[in-house]
Design an enzyme around this catalytic site. Structure first.
Site, PDB file in Angstrom:
ATOM      1  N   ASP A 198       0.842  -1.191   0.000  1.00 50.58           N
ATOM      2  CA  ASP A 198       0.000   0.000   0.000  1.00 50.58           C
ATOM      3  C   ASP A 198       0.880   1.246   0.000  1.00 50.58           C
ATOM      4  O   ASP A 198       1.848   1.340   0.773  1.00 50.58           O
ATOM      5  CB  ASP A 198      -0.904   0.008   1.240  1.00 50.58           C
ATOM      6  CG  ASP A 198      -1.996   1.056   1.144  1.00 50.58           C
ATOM      7  OD1 ASP A 198      -3.053   0.754   0.564  1.00 50.58           O
ATOM      8  OD2 ASP A 198      -1.784   2.183   1.634  1.00 50.58           O
ATOM      9  N   ASN A 224      -3.038  13.121  -3.576  1.00 52.97           N
ATOM     10  CA  ASN A 224      -4.199  13.548  -4.356  1.00 52.97           C
ATOM     11  C   ASN A 224      -4.742  14.892  -3.882  1.00 52.97           C
ATOM     12  O   ASN A 224      -5.081  15.766  -4.684  1.00 52.97           O
ATOM     13  CB  ASN A 224      -5.308  12.491  -4.268  1.00 52.97           C
ATOM     14  CG  ASN A 224      -5.082  11.331  -5.222  1.00 52.97           C
ATOM     15  OD1 ASN A 224      -4.439  11.479  -6.252  1.00 52.97           O
ATOM     16  ND2 ASN A 224      -5.598  10.171  -4.876  1.00 52.97           N
ATOM     17  N   HIS A 236      -5.365  14.739  -8.696  1.00 53.40           N
ATOM     18  CA  HIS A 236      -5.446  13.342  -9.129  1.00 53.40           C
ATOM     19  C   HIS A 236      -4.528  13.005 -10.305  1.00 53.40           C
ATOM     20  O   HIS A 236      -4.042  11.865 -10.388  1.00 53.40           O
ATOM     21  CB  HIS A 236      -6.900  12.995  -9.453  1.00 53.40           C
ATOM     22  CG  HIS A 236      -7.764  12.889  -8.232  1.00 53.40           C
ATOM     23  ND1 HIS A 236      -7.813  11.756  -7.455  1.00 53.40           N
ATOM     24  CD2 HIS A 236      -8.598  13.792  -7.637  1.00 53.40           C
ATOM     25  CE1 HIS A 236      -8.633  11.948  -6.444  1.00 53.40           C
ATOM     26  NE2 HIS A 236      -9.124  13.168  -6.529  1.00 53.40           N
ATOM     27  N   ASP A 294      -2.216   9.802 -10.249  1.00 55.40           N
ATOM     28  CA  ASP A 294      -2.143   8.781 -11.301  1.00 55.40           C
ATOM     29  C   ASP A 294      -0.701   8.541 -11.729  1.00 55.40           C
ATOM     30  O   ASP A 294      -0.305   7.398 -12.003  1.00 55.40           O
ATOM     31  CB  ASP A 294      -2.966   9.222 -12.508  1.00 55.40           C
ATOM     32  CG  ASP A 294      -4.465   9.128 -12.266  1.00 55.40           C
ATOM     33  OD1 ASP A 294      -4.868   8.515 -11.259  1.00 55.40           O
ATOM     34  OD2 ASP A 294      -5.232   9.670 -13.092  1.00 55.40           O
ATOM     35  N   GLU A 337      -4.905   2.448  -4.104  1.00 52.07           N
ATOM     36  CA  GLU A 337      -3.447   2.546  -4.028  1.00 52.07           C
ATOM     37  C   GLU A 337      -2.837   1.263  -3.477  1.00 52.07           C
ATOM     38  O   GLU A 337      -1.718   1.255  -2.983  1.00 52.07           O
ATOM     39  CB  GLU A 337      -3.026   3.734  -3.158  1.00 52.07           C
ATOM     40  CG  GLU A 337      -3.392   3.635  -1.694  1.00 52.07           C
ATOM     41  CD  GLU A 337      -4.751   4.242  -1.357  1.00 52.07           C
ATOM     42  OE1 GLU A 337      -4.930   4.657  -0.203  1.00 52.07           O
ATOM     43  OE2 GLU A 337      -5.633   4.295  -2.232  1.00 52.07           O
TER      44      GLU A 337
END
Length: 290
Positions: free
Chosen positions: A135, A143, A148, A152, A178
């Site tokens: 994770d 974010n 975002h 990404d 994630e």
């Protein structure tokens, strides 16, 4: 869909006009009840003849208007290039159905199917298998702070790292927002922990460059490992839950580290080769009754 023609579809026929016609036909077909004959293997081929339309032009039109579900074949020309393109389209669709579009790793559905199959193989062969859940630490902050698109970019970078670091016969997947996973066939706990430690160290060295962000971003990972020795059958849900619990332990311990779950075989049903209770009773008392 077939290039060639007799009804006014000339070489300079507008692509968008043809696409609009196909869209209208698709809507009509979508709104039509499936006939009973279709369930018996019968069906109908609908063709639109259009002369002058080349395979390259058709591919461009199909890409712009998402016409991958339409098939193009020539009337008189060599059909091989067209059939090859249809085969390539099918491969692309299969890939999209099993992979995450952002990271190009296996998606959650493919991950569950592969893990289930590998666990069956592990129990049949008696070989170990390790599952790693990873994770990204503090990903929500990325974010919220940088947007975002930058998030990404971080996910893409992590996907590329996993793809580069894994062995050819390992499986890497994105199983959540994630959250990532590695399936390591033939790997026990000690070796898996070494692999993950190196992976976490590689993540620490990453510098992710985002548009509009002056300073490259640093990335860290937390990881949980669950392992089976292949001595008893175990479902993918149990192994996943054990790895997930170990991942939470890594987060609670301060992140940017790995934690290991107990060996799954030691927490499950004893091996079938062990002496059963009634067999023990017979050995010591001469009877199988309690």
């Amino acid at each position: 869909m077939t290039p060639a023609n007799s009804d006014g579809c000339s070489p300079d026929f507008p692509d968008e006009a043809l696409a609009a016609e196909l869209d209208e036909l698709r809507q009509l077909l979508d709104g039509t009840d499936k006939p009973a004959c279709a369930e018996e293997g019968e069906g109908l081929v609908i063709m639109r003849l259009c002369s002058g339309l080349t395979l390259q032009e058709w591919e461009g039109l199909g890409a712009r208007r998402d016409l991958r579900d339409w098939m193009a074949l020539p009337i008189t020309a060599n059909p091989f290039p067209y059939l090859t393109r249809i085969q390539q389209t099918l491969k692309e669709l299969v890939f999209l159905s099993e992979h995450d579009p952002l990271t190009k790793l296996h998606n959650r559905g493919a991950f569950e199917r592969i893990l289930s199959a590998e666990l069956i193989r592990s129990s049949r062969s008696g070989q170990p298998l390790a599952l790693v859940l990873l994770d990204l630490d503090n990903f929500k902050t990325v974010n919220d702070t940088y947007g975002h698109p930058c998030g990404d970019r971080v996910l893409e970078t992590m996907g590329a790292l996993l793809a580069a670091e894994k062995r050819t016969y390992d499986y890497a997947a994105r199983v959540g927002g994630e959250e990532f996973a590695l399936i390591l066939p033939g790997v026990g706990m000690v070796r898996a922990e070494g692999i993950v430690e190196r992976l976490i160290e590689s993540a620490r060295t990453l510098r992710v460059v985002c548009d509009g962000v002056d300073t490259p971003l640093c990335v860290t990972l937390s990881a949980g490992i669950a392992c089976t020795k292949g001595k008893v059958a175990i479902g993918w849900e149990k192994l996943y839950a054990m790895a997930d619990e170990a991942l939470y332990a890594a987060k609670a311990a301060g992140k940017d580290r790995v934690r290991c779950a107990p060996i799954a075989d030691l927490t499950g049903t004893p091996e079938k080769t062990l002496v059963r209770a009634d067999e023990k009773r017979f050995l010591f008392t001469g009877t199988t009754k309690g």
